[in-house]
Design a protein around this motif. Structure first.
Motif, PDB file in Angstrom:
ATOM      1  N   UNK A  65     -12.710  -3.372  -3.553  1.00 27.16           N
ATOM      2  CA  UNK A  65     -12.006  -2.546  -4.536  1.00 27.16           C
ATOM      3  C   UNK A  65     -11.224  -1.440  -3.822  1.00 27.16           C
ATOM      4  N   UNK A  66     -11.896  -0.755  -2.909  1.00 25.10           N
ATOM      5  CA  UNK A  66     -11.258   0.366  -2.223  1.00 25.10           C
ATOM      6  C   UNK A  66     -10.012  -0.034  -1.448  1.00 25.10           C
ATOM      7  N   UNK A  67     -10.128  -1.091  -0.670  1.00 30.26           N
ATOM      8  CA  UNK A  67      -8.972  -1.496   0.154  1.00 30.26           C
ATOM      9  C   UNK A  67      -7.735  -1.827  -0.694  1.00 30.26           C
ATOM     10  N   UNK A  68      -7.879  -2.706  -1.710  1.00 28.24           N
ATOM     11  CA  UNK A  68      -6.663  -2.975  -2.507  1.00 28.24           C
ATOM     12  C   UNK A  68      -6.121  -1.744  -3.229  1.00 28.24           C
ATOM     13  N   UNK A  69      -7.014  -0.843  -3.661  1.00 28.29           N
ATOM     14  CA  UNK A  69      -6.501   0.362  -4.329  1.00 28.29           C
ATOM     15  C   UNK A  69      -5.726   1.210  -3.319  1.00 28.29           C
ATOM     16  N   UNK A  70      -6.294   1.353  -2.132  1.00 26.47           N
ATOM     17  CA  UNK A  70      -5.623   2.179  -1.137  1.00 26.47           C
ATOM     18  C   UNK A  70      -4.244   1.605  -0.780  1.00 26.47           C
ATOM     19  N   UNK A  71      -4.207   0.292  -0.568  1.00 26.97           N
ATOM     20  CA  UNK A  71      -2.916  -0.325  -0.232  1.00 26.97           C
ATOM     21  C   UNK A  71      -1.918  -0.147  -1.376  1.00 26.97           C
ATOM     22  N   UNK A  72      -2.405  -0.271  -2.610  1.00 27.91           N
ATOM     23  CA  UNK A  72      -1.499  -0.103  -3.763  1.00 27.91           C
ATOM     24  C   UNK A  72      -0.952   1.313  -3.807  1.00 27.91           C
ATOM     25  N   UNK A  73      -1.838   2.285  -3.580  1.00 25.20           N
ATOM     26  CA  UNK A  73      -1.364   3.678  -3.622  1.00 25.20           C
ATOM     27  C   UNK A  73      -0.297   3.931  -2.566  1.00 25.20           C
ATOM     28  N   UNK A 243     -10.749   8.811  -0.663  1.00 28.70           N
ATOM     29  CA  UNK A 243      -9.707   9.663  -1.269  1.00 28.70           C
ATOM     30  C   UNK A 243      -8.771   8.894  -2.183  1.00 28.70           C
ATOM     31  N   UNK A 244      -9.270   7.866  -2.853  1.00 29.62           N
ATOM     32  CA  UNK A 244      -8.349   7.075  -3.673  1.00 29.62           C
ATOM     33  C   UNK A 244      -8.632   7.242  -5.165  1.00 29.62           C
ATOM     34  N   UNK A 245      -7.655   6.840  -5.970  1.00 32.51           N
ATOM     35  CA  UNK A 245      -7.819   6.878  -7.420  1.00 32.51           C
ATOM     36  C   UNK A 245      -7.209   8.115  -8.048  1.00 32.51           C
ATOM     37  N   UNK A 246      -6.714   9.031  -7.233  1.00 37.40           N
ATOM     38  CA  UNK A 246      -6.138  10.241  -7.821  1.00 37.40           C
ATOM     39  C   UNK A 246      -4.770  10.629  -7.255  1.00 37.40           C
ATOM     40  N   UNK A 247      -4.191   9.739  -6.459  1.00 36.11           N
ATOM     41  CA  UNK A 247      -2.821  10.000  -6.025  1.00 36.11           C
ATOM     42  C   UNK A 247      -2.678  10.762  -4.723  1.00 36.11           C
ATOM     43  N   UNK A 248      -3.799  11.119  -4.084  1.00 37.16           N
ATOM     44  CA  UNK A 248      -3.674  11.841  -2.814  1.00 37.16           C
ATOM     45  C   UNK A 248      -3.035  10.935  -1.761  1.00 37.16           C
ATOM     46  N   UNK A 249      -3.534   9.705  -1.696  1.00 35.25           N
ATOM     47  CA  UNK A 249      -2.989   8.773  -0.718  1.00 35.25           C
ATOM     48  C   UNK A 249      -1.563   8.359  -1.123  1.00 35.25           C
ATOM     49  N   UNK A 250      -1.329   8.330  -2.441  1.00 38.38           N
ATOM     50  CA  UNK A 250       0.023   8.016  -2.911  1.00 38.38           C
ATOM     51  C   UNK A 250       0.990   9.115  -2.461  1.00 38.38           C
ATOM     52  N   UNK A 251       0.551  10.359  -2.593  1.00 32.23           N
ATOM     53  CA  UNK A 251       1.401  11.473  -2.176  1.00 32.23           C
ATOM     54  C   UNK A 251       1.668  11.399  -0.670  1.00 32.23           C
ATOM     55  N   UNK A 252       0.641  11.060   0.097  1.00 24.96           N
ATOM     56  CA  UNK A 252       0.844  10.938   1.545  1.00 24.96           C
ATOM     57  C   UNK A 252       1.727   9.727   1.876  1.00 24.96           C
ATOM     58  N   UNK A 253       1.580   8.663   1.079  1.00 23.14           N
ATOM     59  CA  UNK A 253       2.399   7.467   1.296  1.00 23.14           C
ATOM     60  C   UNK A 253       3.878   7.754   1.107  1.00 23.14           C
TER      61      UNK A 253
END
Ligand code: PFF
Length: 463
Positions: A65-73, A243-253
């Protein structure tokens, strides 16, 4: 309209600058991932949830679950190149779908604010331990005295509040200065140093005579006593620690250069994060058993076991000071990322400087933090739903908001975005891409939903 809003995703740039290299990005996301979640939270939730089976489920959640969410973000962040609200709005429109997906970004921003409000309190607690270590308080004392020191600190709302204030000030300071300056250097040094010290501590734990017991506690699963609430906690922990599920990694991406491999970066981050959490457990549980402590002691667990280890060790004053300094750094680099989505949003939406946005959001978080500060003393008996204000914030954010955010993020990347867009970001449609898509479309959303429904008792059991 923002000047960076090119119709061609490859030509978009972020308003906040870009990482200088692939390594800088990996370091920043690792800095976000490695933090109190690994050293403070992982051991105590593992202890509260009975060990082995919890750890296995946590590991499975990280992988599937974590890996695909992180990649998506990351892929969404890089494609949209702005704060999570605006990114999801833009991508929704671009795919010809609803722009209301921006609400997922908004929920993430709220989650970040709430999480940081208590994260900072624990960060302050770590800072207090730096001070106590440096003056030699922990030298040659026993479990009773260490427990008294911890309880004395937690019992004083003004002390807890003071250190929370210092920690928040440090966080606002770095966020105001910009993402990359300082952060890269801090993480480059901190993660290896933390790892090294954990290995020193592991040596000590092995020599404690109770290593086998600790090992068995962590890895011998007893599925019979596992409840669905523990499964939910394991899943929440996987989200929190990565750190996933809240956009932190998305913001860094959003600050990630075009050519970097998203799957490679995600794997590197998840691996180092997991290694540090497991090491923390392997250090702490043998010490828990060697000193007749209770593994289910709760949030104060590491603040007793670790000083205890250092108190008996040669050079303990030095090692414990270094250790808590490193842990403070680790907490700090995570705290920065918790603020980033909100700050990026304010800068972009209201045309403010980073410094203004950081101070504004920082003050809001600081004030909210007093709910947690008081949960350990003045309001310790003020309980509802899951317990104290801290317990409720913790459950609401980690076990509900992060998995819910993660579920909506993978649904977005897997179902709302078309194949071409995601394949474009993930570097083609080879085996890794197909695996990601299967996990993101099917396994992760169904898995998260299933655990939610089970935990609230909405799905009947088959047996
Ligand atoms: N991953 C951090 C830790 O394990 O301490 C906590 C965290 C940071 C959670 C950033 C969420 C986040 F967005």
């Amino acid at each position: 309209m923002l000047s960076n809003q090119s119709a061609d995703p490859a030509k978009r740039t972020s308003l906040h600058g870009h990482w200088s290299s692939r390594m800088a990005f990996i370091l920043a996301v690792t800095g976000s991932a490695v933090g109190l979640g690994n050293v403070w939270k992982f051991p105590y939730v593992t202890g509260q949830n009975g060990g082995g089976a919890f750890v296995l489920i946590y590991l499975a959640c990280v992988a599937i679950i974590g890996m695909p969410v992180m990649m998506s973000e990351i892929l969404m962040g890089r494609r949209g190149r702005r704060n999570p609200i605006a990114t999801m709005k833009l991508l929704g429109a671009e795919e010809g779908k609803s722009t209301n997906w921006s609400l997922v970004g908004a929920m993430g921003i709220v989650a970040g604010v709430l999480i940081l409000s208590y994260y900072s309190v624990v960060g302050g607690w770590t800072l207090f331990y730096v001070m106590k270590s440096a003056v030699g308080t922990f030298h040659a004392i026993g479990p009773g005295e260490i427990t008294d020191i911890r309880n004395g600190f937690l019992g004083s709302w003004s002390m807890v509040g003071l250190f929370h204030t210092i920690f928040m000030a440090l966080t606002i300071f770095v966020v105001a200065r910009g993402v990359e300056r300082g952060l890269e250097q801090a993480v480059r040094f901190m993660v290896p140093a933390l790892l090294l010290l954990m290995i020193v501590l592991l040596g000590y734990a092995i020599s404690s005579g109770h290593f086998d017991e600790g090992l068995a506690f962590m890895f011998r699963p007893d599925f019979d006593s596992l409840t669905w609430n523990s499964v939910l906690a394991a899943m929440g922990q996987a989200f929190f620690t990565l750190s996933i599920g809240m956009g932190a990694v998305m913001a860094y991406g959003a600050y990630l250069p075009e050519e970097t491999s998203i799957s490679g970066a995600s794997a590197a981050v998840a691996l180092s994060d997991t290694v540090i959490a497991i090491l923390a457990g392997l250090v702490i549980f043998p010490l828990v058993f060697a000193n007749d402590l209770d593994p289910a002691d709760g949030p104060g667990l590491v603040f007793i076991t670790l000083p205890l280890a250092f108190s008996q060790m040669a050079g303990g004053v030095f090692f414990s000071t270094v250790f808590f300094v490193l842990l403070t750094f680790a907490a700090w680099t995570s705290a920065i990322s918790l603020m980033e989505p909100a700050v990026a949003w304010i800068v972009e939406k209201f045309n403010r400087t980073r410094a203004q946005a950081a101070v504004l959001i920082g003050l809001l978080i600081w004030a909210t933090g007093f709910g947690t500060v008081l949960s350990f003393n003045v309001l310790a008996n003020f309980r509802f739903w899951r317990g104290t204000i801290f317990d409720n914030l913790d459950h609401l954010t980690i076990n509900i908001m992060l998995p819910l955010g993660g579920m909506l993020i993978v649904i977005f990347a897997g179902w709302v975005m078309c194949r071409n867009s995601t394949a474009d970001e993930l570097g083609g449609s080879g085996a890794v891409y197909r695996l990601w898509r299967f996990l993101a479309r099917i396994v992760a959303p169904i898995g998260i939903l299933f655990v939610f429904l089970k935990a609230v008792g909405l799905l009947p059991s088959l047996t």
